[in-house]
Design an enzyme around this catalytic site. Structure first.
Site, PDB file in Angstrom:
ATOM      1  N   ASP A  12     -57.989 -81.057 -16.315  1.00  0.00           N
ATOM      2  CA  ASP A  12     -58.944 -81.973 -16.935  1.00  0.00           C
ATOM      3  C   ASP A  12     -60.182 -82.028 -16.025  1.00  0.00           C
ATOM      4  O   ASP A  12     -60.290 -81.277 -15.045  1.00  0.00           O
ATOM      5  CB  ASP A  12     -58.315 -83.339 -17.207  1.00  0.00           C
ATOM      6  N   HIS A  13     -61.104 -82.923 -16.338  1.00  0.00           N
ATOM      7  CA  HIS A  13     -62.339 -83.031 -15.548  1.00  0.00           C
ATOM      8  C   HIS A  13     -62.042 -83.395 -14.092  1.00  0.00           C
ATOM      9  O   HIS A  13     -62.721 -82.931 -13.183  1.00  0.00           O
ATOM     10  CB  HIS A  13     -63.266 -84.068 -16.179  1.00  0.00           C
ATOM     11  N   CYS A  70     -54.846 -82.168 -12.445  1.00  0.00           N
ATOM     12  CA  CYS A  70     -55.594 -83.346 -12.885  1.00  0.00           C
ATOM     13  C   CYS A  70     -55.861 -84.180 -11.633  1.00  0.00           C
ATOM     14  O   CYS A  70     -55.727 -83.679 -10.507  1.00  0.00           O
ATOM     15  CB  CYS A  70     -54.890 -84.112 -14.001  1.00  0.00           C
ATOM     16  N   THR A  72     -54.279 -86.740 -10.246  1.00  0.00           N
ATOM     17  CA  THR A  72     -53.058 -86.914  -9.447  1.00  0.00           C
ATOM     18  C   THR A  72     -52.078 -85.757  -9.591  1.00  0.00           C
ATOM     19  O   THR A  72     -51.142 -85.646  -8.787  1.00  0.00           O
ATOM     20  CB  THR A  72     -52.305 -88.177  -9.910  1.00  0.00           C
ATOM     21  N   HIS A 103     -35.111 -73.439  -6.195  1.00  0.00           N
ATOM     22  CA  HIS A 103     -34.041 -74.245  -6.794  1.00  0.00           C
ATOM     23  C   HIS A 103     -34.244 -74.519  -8.284  1.00  0.00           C
ATOM     24  O   HIS A 103     -33.256 -74.602  -9.019  1.00  0.00           O
ATOM     25  CB  HIS A 103     -33.924 -75.592  -6.065  1.00  0.00           C
ATOM     26  N   HIS A 138     -27.888 -72.420  -8.593  1.00  0.00           N
ATOM     27  CA  HIS A 138     -28.985 -73.094  -9.290  1.00  0.00           C
ATOM     28  C   HIS A 138     -29.092 -72.692 -10.756  1.00  0.00           C
ATOM     29  O   HIS A 138     -29.743 -73.378 -11.536  1.00  0.00           O
ATOM     30  CB  HIS A 138     -30.303 -72.818  -8.578  1.00  0.00           C
TER      31      HIS A 138
HETATM   32  C1  RB5 Z   1     -58.408 -89.038 -15.038  1.00  0.00           C
HETATM   33  O1  RB5 Z   1     -59.208 -90.100 -14.611  1.00  0.00           O
HETATM   34  C2  RB5 Z   1     -56.994 -89.188 -14.482  1.00  0.00           C
HETATM   35  O2  RB5 Z   1     -56.379 -90.276 -15.076  1.00  0.00           O
HETATM   36  C3  RB5 Z   1     -56.199 -87.923 -14.694  1.00  0.00           C
HETATM   37  O3  RB5 Z   1     -56.861 -86.849 -14.116  1.00  0.00           O
HETATM   38  C4  RB5 Z   1     -54.805 -87.904 -14.091  1.00  0.00           C
HETATM   39  O4  RB5 Z   1     -54.831 -88.272 -12.746  1.00  0.00           O
HETATM   40  C5  RB5 Z   1     -53.760 -88.587 -14.853  1.00  0.00           C
HETATM   41  O5  RB5 Z   1     -52.568 -88.558 -14.500  1.00  0.00           O
END
Ligand code: RB5
Length: 149
Positions: A12-13, A70, A72, A103, A138
């Site tokens: 994503d961005h 993304c 996180t 694994h 595994h």
């Molecule tokens: C975008 O702001 C953020 O929510 C997304 O990139 C991600 O971290 C979601 O899990």
């Protein structure tokens, strides 16, 4: 000489900049790259759309393995893992990348741009795409990850 493997990559961005760095690293490792988007760090998009794009590309046989990014790494890994043919692992370092290959036979690596340094992510990527599945004990565990249809 065999054709080089094409690795899919999507973000994503909030993962766009790390995606660019990891694309360059895949190229340096000798892989081809299929970029499934997004194409901007400033245009807000929804991470589930890009987790789905990765799952669709693997289902279609365009690629066998991929990387999703993304902010996180959590949201896009959840999105990818909604599909039973995906084993997407959120990795934090070389050790988690190695163990999920050995694994879990993970076929997609997830990282969070806001949580991991670029050099650590590149090192994890190198390990992820060069470490084989251990097999053995595994195999039956990995088989149990896929729900019966
Ligand atoms: C975008 O702001 C953020 O929510 C997304 O990139 C991600 O971290 C979601 O899990």
């Amino acid at each position: 000489m065999p054709d080089k493997e094409i690795i899919g990559i999507a973000s994503d961005h909030a993962g766009f900049e790390l995606k660019a760095a990891l694309k360059a690293e895949l190229d340096a490792l000798g892989f081809g790259v299929l970029d499934l988007g997004t194409d901007s760090a400033t245009r807000s998009v929804d991470y589930p759309d890009f987790g789905r794009a990765m799952a669709d590309a693997i289902k279609a046989g365009k690629i066998a393995r991929g990387v999703v990014v993304c902010g996180t790494g959590i949201g896009i890994s959840i999105a990818a893992n909604r599909h039973p043919w995906i084993r997407c692992a959120l990795v934090h370092d070389e050790t988690s990348a190695r163990l999920t290959r050995q694994h879990n036979d993970a076929n997609v690596m997830a990282v969070g741009q806001r949580l991991i340094g670029v050099e650590t992510a590149k090192a994890a990527l190198r390990v992820f795409f060069t470490t084989p599945f251990d097999g053995g004990r595994h195999v039956q565990r990995v088989a149990k990850l896929t729900p019966a249809s």
